[in-house]
Scaffold this motif. Structure first.
Motif, PDB file in Angstrom:
ATOM      1  N   LEU A  92       1.103  -1.101   0.379  1.00  0.00           N
ATOM      2  CA  LEU A  92      -0.139   0.248  -0.641  1.00  0.00           C
ATOM      3  C   LEU A  92       0.601   0.971   0.099  1.00  0.00           C
ATOM      4  N   VAL A  93       0.663   1.915  -1.300  1.00  0.00           N
ATOM      5  CA  VAL A  93       0.988   3.552  -1.234  1.00  0.00           C
ATOM      6  C   VAL A  93       0.194   4.047  -0.720  1.00  0.00           C
ATOM      7  N   THR A  94       0.675   5.849   0.142  1.00  0.00           N
ATOM      8  CA  THR A  94      -0.307   6.499   0.560  1.00  0.00           C
ATOM      9  C   THR A  94      -0.157   8.167   0.296  1.00  0.00           C
ATOM     10  N   GLN A  95      -1.090   8.347  -0.660  1.00  0.00           N
ATOM     11  CA  GLN A  95      -0.717   9.688  -0.125  1.00  0.00           C
ATOM     12  C   GLN A  95      -1.534  10.483   0.689  1.00  0.00           C
ATOM     13  N   HIS A 160      10.056   8.250   0.227  1.00  0.00           N
ATOM     14  CA  HIS A 160      10.443   7.057  -0.181  1.00  0.00           C
ATOM     15  C   HIS A 160      10.547   6.175  -2.065  1.00  0.00           C
ATOM     16  N   MET A 161      10.509   7.655  -2.510  1.00  0.00           N
ATOM     17  CA  MET A 161      10.573   7.004  -3.856  1.00  0.00           C
ATOM     18  C   MET A 161      11.124   6.233  -4.446  1.00  0.00           C
ATOM     19  N   ASP A 162      12.334   5.898  -3.810  1.00  0.00           N
ATOM     20  CA  ASP A 162      13.164   4.987  -4.286  1.00  0.00           C
ATOM     21  C   ASP A 162      12.488   3.217  -4.335  1.00  0.00           C
ATOM     22  N   LEU A 165       9.333   3.148  -6.619  1.00  0.00           N
ATOM     23  CA  LEU A 165       9.656   2.685  -8.089  1.00  0.00           C
ATOM     24  C   LEU A 165      10.050   0.846  -7.844  1.00  0.00           C
ATOM     25  N   ASP A 166      10.778   0.592  -7.018  1.00  0.00           N
ATOM     26  CA  ASP A 166      11.054  -0.630  -7.573  1.00  0.00           C
ATOM     27  C   ASP A 166       9.613  -1.203  -7.054  1.00  0.00           C
ATOM     28  N   HIS A 167       9.088  -1.256  -6.367  1.00  0.00           N
ATOM     29  CA  HIS A 167       7.287  -2.030  -5.948  1.00  0.00           C
ATOM     30  C   HIS A 167       6.824  -1.750  -7.360  1.00  0.00           C
ATOM     31  N   LEU A 168       6.630  -0.546  -7.525  1.00  0.00           N
ATOM     32  CA  LEU A 168       6.246  -0.369  -9.678  1.00  0.00           C
ATOM     33  C   LEU A 168       7.029  -1.280 -11.019  1.00  0.00           C
ATOM     34  N   VAL A 183      -1.788  15.127  -9.828  1.00  0.00           N
ATOM     35  CA  VAL A 183      -0.204  15.603  -8.371  1.00  0.00           C
ATOM     36  C   VAL A 183       0.989  14.521  -8.851  1.00  0.00           C
ATOM     37  N   TYR A 184       1.742  14.878  -9.704  1.00  0.00           N
ATOM     38  CA  TYR A 184       2.618  14.080  -9.508  1.00  0.00           C
ATOM     39  C   TYR A 184       4.166  13.853  -8.590  1.00  0.00           C
ATOM     40  N   PRO A 185       4.743  12.741  -8.444  1.00  0.00           N
ATOM     41  CA  PRO A 185       4.794  11.434  -9.200  1.00  0.00           C
ATOM     42  C   PRO A 185       4.133  10.820  -9.045  1.00  0.00           C
TER      43      PRO A 185
END
Ligand code: APR
Length: 235
Positions: A92-95, A160-162, A165-168, A183-185
């Motif tokens: 789970l990645v939350t904004q 936690h972007m690294d 991105l690994d998970h994606l 909203v990016y990213p």
């Protein structure tokens, strides 16, 4: 020729404010949303904070109090059930900064920070935020009265972007729930997942700016469509 569907071993789910709307928390960009009532430049930028510390603390103190009272809704609970019962991995990645995933029993990656945490603008120390923060709250590490909510503002780099991105790049299914894709990213995660060959699905009350990037859609209130979708995944 369509590609054969590969087995689902890893699911990445991005959540946004629409997930918590039915817990009584306002979204940002709906007609009565937070950004219709407050100027982003004033309350959600480092420049706004530098101009008026008290105004920014007042804004986040009110949101912290509201979030502390808010209960998780059936959508948060369904995602917790998925994370617990799915035989593969569910990331789970939350904004959202409201802490409702944790209240429902999930573990989430908080890419936009958390209202429940404080950050020292001087030394980067982090600690549990008091319910009411003030401009003169000293940092427990360095003592500087430069403390701010540990939330990511416009113009700052999400956390936690690294690892995200690994998970994606290694997921089989990517879902975006209750986020407007403006909203990016975060709005670009669907493209990352597609490039990795993942299936993609959007769950939202309405179509969004990025709907066309998804393979599948479920339209409706999160409290209804998320538990149904989780039931499908759990078979
Ligand atoms: N069920 C499902 N979706 C809903 C519901 C609901 N009950 N209510 C609203 N939505 C949808 C809206 O249609 C909209 O597409 O949720 C989305 C909310 O969009 P935004 O308000 O833009 O919130 P979000 O996408 O999370 O914002 C991203 O922007 O301001 C910044 O940092 C802030 O994390 C936030 C980021």
């Amino acid at each position: 020729m369509s590609q054969p569907t590969r087995p689902l071993q890893k699911i990445v789910i991005l959540t946004g404010a629409g997930l918590s709307a039915e817990s009584g928390l306002g979204t940002f960009r709906d007609a009565d949303g937070l950004w219709a009532q407050h100027r982003i430049e004033d309350v959600a930028t480092p420049e706004g904070f530098a101009r008026n510390l008290q105004l920014v603390h007042d804004f986040y103190n009110a949101r912290r109090a509201q979030s502390a009272e808010a209960p998780p809704n059936p959508a948060h609970k369904a995602l917790a059930r998925l994370q617990q019962d799915f035989p593969g991995e569910v990331i789970l990645v939350t904004q959202n900064v409201d802490g409702l995933h944790e209240k429902a029993g999930s573990q989430a990656i908080h890419m936009h920070g958390e209202l429940a945490r404080a950050l020292c603008a001087q030394c980067d120390a982090r600690w549990d935020a008091p319910m009411v923060m003030t401009p003169d709250t000293p940092c427990p590490n360095c003592g500087t009265p430069a403390t701010r909510p540990d939330v990511v503002w416009f113009g700052e780099i999400p956390y936690h972007m690294d690892i995200i991105l690994d998970h994606l790049q290694t997921c089989d299914l990517f879902a975006a729930i209750g986020t407007s894709g403006q909203v990016y990213p975060a709005a670009g995660f669907v493209e990352e997942a597609r490039l990795a060959g993942a299936q993609t699905i959007e769950l939202n009350l309405d179509a969004t700016d990025v709907s066309r990037a998804f393979d599948a859609h479920r339209i409706g209130k999160a409290s209804q469509i998320v538990p149904d979708w989780v039931d499908t995944l759990l078979g």
